[in-house]
Design an enzyme around this catalytic site. Sequence first.
Site, PDB file in Angstrom:
ATOM      1  N   ASP A  49       0.836  -1.201   0.000  1.00 55.61           N
ATOM      2  CA  ASP A  49       0.000   0.000   0.000  1.00 55.61           C
ATOM      3  C   ASP A  49       0.868   1.248   0.000  1.00 55.61           C
ATOM      4  O   ASP A  49       1.493   1.579   1.007  1.00 55.61           O
ATOM      5  CB  ASP A  49      -0.904   0.001   1.245  1.00 55.61           C
ATOM      6  CG  ASP A  49      -1.836   1.214   1.265  1.00 55.61           C
ATOM      7  OD1 ASP A  49      -2.920   1.120   0.670  1.00 55.61           O
ATOM      8  OD2 ASP A  49      -1.457   2.254   1.839  1.00 55.61           O
ATOM      9  N   TYR A  54       3.231   9.694  -0.542  1.00 55.07           N
ATOM     10  CA  TYR A  54       4.309   9.049   0.231  1.00 55.07           C
ATOM     11  C   TYR A  54       5.669   9.241  -0.461  1.00 55.07           C
ATOM     12  O   TYR A  54       6.716   8.986   0.130  1.00 55.07           O
ATOM     13  CB  TYR A  54       4.048   7.551   0.438  1.00 55.07           C
ATOM     14  CG  TYR A  54       2.764   7.187   1.155  1.00 55.07           C
ATOM     15  CD1 TYR A  54       1.991   8.161   1.796  1.00 55.07           C
ATOM     16  CD2 TYR A  54       2.310   5.875   1.192  1.00 55.07           C
ATOM     17  CE1 TYR A  54       0.800   7.820   2.428  1.00 55.07           C
ATOM     18  CE2 TYR A  54       1.126   5.532   1.831  1.00 55.07           C
ATOM     19  CZ  TYR A  54       0.373   6.517   2.442  1.00 55.07           C
ATOM     20  OH  TYR A  54      -0.806   6.169   3.067  1.00 55.07           O
ATOM     21  N   LYS A  79      -2.677   5.926  -4.431  1.00 52.91           N
ATOM     22  CA  LYS A  79      -3.796   6.846  -4.144  1.00 52.91           C
ATOM     23  C   LYS A  79      -3.561   8.209  -4.790  1.00 52.91           C
ATOM     24  O   LYS A  79      -2.411   8.647  -4.889  1.00 52.91           O
ATOM     25  CB  LYS A  79      -3.919   7.047  -2.612  1.00 52.91           C
ATOM     26  CG  LYS A  79      -3.805   5.761  -1.812  1.00 52.91           C
ATOM     27  CD  LYS A  79      -3.963   5.957  -0.312  1.00 52.91           C
ATOM     28  CE  LYS A  79      -3.647   4.665   0.427  1.00 52.91           C
ATOM     29  NZ  LYS A  79      -2.246   4.542   0.886  1.00 52.91           N
ATOM     30  N   HIS A 112      -7.549   9.560  -1.781  1.00 52.20           N
ATOM     31  CA  HIS A 112      -6.858   9.546  -0.483  1.00 52.20           C
ATOM     32  C   HIS A 112      -7.692  10.163   0.645  1.00 52.20           C
ATOM     33  O   HIS A 112      -7.726   9.651   1.762  1.00 52.20           O
ATOM     34  CB  HIS A 112      -5.503  10.261  -0.620  1.00 52.20           C
ATOM     35  CG  HIS A 112      -4.458   9.740   0.315  1.00 52.20           C
ATOM     36  ND1 HIS A 112      -3.120   9.649  -0.018  1.00 52.20           N
ATOM     37  CD2 HIS A 112      -4.545   9.283   1.588  1.00 52.20           C
ATOM     38  CE1 HIS A 112      -2.450   9.149   1.014  1.00 52.20           C
ATOM     39  NE2 HIS A 112      -3.297   8.930   1.995  1.00 52.20           N
TER      40      HIS A 112
HETATM   41  N1  LIG Z   1      -5.313   6.289   3.554  1.00 51.85           N
HETATM   42  C1  LIG Z   1      -4.779   7.000   4.522  1.00 51.85           C
HETATM   43  O1  LIG Z   1      -5.132   8.167   4.735  1.00 51.85           O
HETATM   44  C2  LIG Z   1      -3.730   6.385   5.390  1.00 51.85           C
HETATM   45  C3  LIG Z   1      -3.327   7.036   6.578  1.00 51.85           C
HETATM   46  C4  LIG Z   1      -2.371   6.422   7.382  1.00 51.85           C
HETATM   47  C5  LIG Z   1      -1.843   5.195   6.996  1.00 51.85           C
HETATM   48  N2  LIG Z   1      -2.227   4.595   5.830  1.00 51.85           N
HETATM   49  C6  LIG Z   1      -1.638   3.293   5.392  1.00 51.85           C
HETATM   50  O2  LIG Z   1      -1.663   2.369   6.474  1.00 51.85           O
HETATM   51  C7  LIG Z   1      -0.341   1.905   6.727  1.00 51.85           C
HETATM   52  C8  LIG Z   1      -0.143   1.540   8.191  1.00 51.85           C
HETATM   53  O3  LIG Z   1      -0.426   2.636   9.031  1.00 51.85           O
HETATM   54  P1  LIG Z   1       0.713   3.454   9.818  1.00 51.85           P
HETATM   55  O4  LIG Z   1       1.933   3.520   9.002  1.00 51.85           O
HETATM   56  O5  LIG Z   1       0.077   4.717  10.262  1.00 51.85           O
HETATM   57  O6  LIG Z   1       0.997   2.672  11.132  1.00 51.85           O
HETATM   58  P2  LIG Z   1       0.867   1.217  11.787  1.00 51.85           P
HETATM   59  O7  LIG Z   1       1.028   0.165  10.772  1.00 51.85           O
HETATM   60  O8  LIG Z   1      -0.329   1.238  12.644  1.00 51.85           O
HETATM   61  O9  LIG Z   1       2.148   1.235  12.748  1.00 51.85           O
HETATM   62  C9  LIG Z   1       3.430   1.427  12.218  1.00 51.85           C
HETATM   63  C10 LIG Z   1       4.385   1.772  13.347  1.00 51.85           C
HETATM   64  O10 LIG Z   1       4.510   0.676  14.235  1.00 51.85           O
HETATM   65  C11 LIG Z   1       5.861   0.208  14.230  1.00 51.85           C
HETATM   66  N3  LIG Z   1       5.781  -1.266  14.174  1.00 51.85           N
HETATM   67  C12 LIG Z   1       5.257  -2.016  13.187  1.00 51.85           C
HETATM   68  N4  LIG Z   1       5.291  -3.320  13.509  1.00 51.85           N
HETATM   69  C13 LIG Z   1       5.869  -3.399  14.726  1.00 51.85           C
HETATM   70  C14 LIG Z   1       6.185  -4.468  15.590  1.00 51.85           C
HETATM   71  N5  LIG Z   1       5.925  -5.728  15.254  1.00 51.85           N
HETATM   72  N6  LIG Z   1       6.766  -4.172  16.783  1.00 51.85           N
HETATM   73  C15 LIG Z   1       7.040  -2.908  17.152  1.00 51.85           C
HETATM   74  N7  LIG Z   1       6.753  -1.845  16.363  1.00 51.85           N
HETATM   75  C16 LIG Z   1       6.169  -2.092  15.169  1.00 51.85           C
HETATM   76  C17 LIG Z   1       6.528   0.796  13.015  1.00 51.85           C
HETATM   77  O11 LIG Z   1       7.893   1.054  13.258  1.00 51.85           O
HETATM   78  P3  LIG Z   1       9.091   0.578  12.279  1.00 51.85           P
HETATM   79  O12 LIG Z   1       8.711   0.944  10.877  1.00 51.85           O
HETATM   80  O13 LIG Z   1      10.245   1.351  12.803  1.00 51.85           O
HETATM   81  O14 LIG Z   1       9.207  -0.898  12.478  1.00 51.85           O
HETATM   82  C18 LIG Z   1       5.764   2.110  12.868  1.00 51.85           C
HETATM   83  O15 LIG Z   1       6.298   3.086  13.739  1.00 51.85           O
HETATM   84  C19 LIG Z   1       0.518   3.082   6.244  1.00 51.85           C
HETATM   85  O16 LIG Z   1       1.867   2.745   6.088  1.00 51.85           O
HETATM   86  C20 LIG Z   1      -0.186   3.440   4.969  1.00 51.85           C
HETATM   87  O17 LIG Z   1       0.138   2.524   3.929  1.00 51.85           O
HETATM   88  C21 LIG Z   1      -3.174   5.168   5.041  1.00 51.85           C
END
Ligand SMILES: NC(=O)c1ccc[n+]([C@@H]2O[C@H](COP(=O)([O-])OP(=O)(O)OC[C@H]3O[C@@H](n4cnc5c(N)ncnc54)[C@H](OP(=O)(O)O)[C@@H]3O)[C@@H](O)[C@H]2O)c1
Length: 276
Positions: A49, A54, A79, A112
């Site tokens: 994704d 990004y 997106k 988005h």
């Molecule tokens: N459509 C939208 O508006 C929108 C908005 C936000 C996000 N998204 C999508 O959703 C995806 C995921 O959301 P997100 O990036 O906000 O956050 P998330 O997946 O909820 O959490 C990611 C965070 O957790 C850490 N992490 C991941 N796995 C871990 C584990 N097993 N143990 C400890 N820490 C861990 C990562 O650190 P490290 O990377 O340092 O491991 C990072 O800081 C995004 O990357 C994006 O593709 C979409």
Amino acid sequence: MIKSLQDTITLHNGVEMPMFGLGVWQVEDGNEVIHAVKSAIQAGYKSIDTAAIYRNEVGVGAAIRESGIAREDLFITTKVWNAHQGYETTLDALDKSLQKLDLDYVDLYLIHWPVADKYNDTWRALEKIYRDGKARAIGVCNFHVHHLENLLEEAEIVPMVNQIELHPLLSQLEIREYCEAKGIKVEAYSPLGSGKLLKHPTLQTIASKHNKTIAQIILRWDLQQSIITIPKSIHEQRIIENADIFDFELSAEDMRIINALNANERFGANPDNFNF
Ligand SMILES: NC(=O)c1ccc[n+]([C@@H]2O[C@H](COP(=O)([O-])OP(=O)(O)OC[C@H]3O[C@@H](n4cnc5c(N)ncnc54)[C@H](OP(=O)(O)O)[C@@H]3O)[C@@H](O)[C@H]2O)c1
């Protein structure tokens, strides 16, 4: 019940979308994103994704090529960013994304954010993109019920996916029920609360009981409710850990306890009130 990392959910147009994928928000273009995406694909992930905003589509494309996996075996989402919404500008934005990704098509193209006064025109462009075969499925992100109601008044194609912030503190029951009724699949973004949920004491108790990590508990909670999920990590070990959730099951009582954590608490912006 979902059994493996390759399990899919059928979108309303018949396209099979992996239930689990890698998110790459806040992952740097170049080596960082290439390493993350290649690690994920090597670990068995099929779905990535990304988004124009990004600014790592070039690296995602490079990782896909370097992974040696056939294009058709992967599921790539990107997106259209807010500044590019509108009919012609969206058509152009998708072409630019395809160029950066070095792909002929994406598997899923998403709006988005619901930019007021623009998203219906943007949606007409996504319908054209879909009909032209440049996206195998189209959908939205961050749409509340009222945004979807408004979009569906004019839309010819019902969105296949609504990607929304969703985690144990924000379980999004109302929009999930609405999407279910319309045949729209829900995809959880920030499933780990952007990492802020990984010390939660209640989740830790459940994690310890299953000999799993909190991240694994949350991601399993998503899949057991047929919610598509896309955790982000740049660390190979965590990428592997997050996907290692097919050897245990949360009980009905575990699910009830996690469901009860909902506090309608967002870590990101509310789609009714964003300024970007
Ligand atoms: N459509 C939208 O508006 C929108 C908005 C936000 C996000 N998204 C999508 O959703 C995806 C995921 O959301 P997100 O990036 O906000 O956050 P998330 O997946 O909820 O959490 C990611 C965070 O957790 C850490 N992490 C991941 N796995 C871990 C584990 N097993 N143990 C400890 N820490 C861990 C990562 O650190 P490290 O990377 O340092 O491991 C990072 O800081 C995004 O990357 C994006 O593709 C979409």
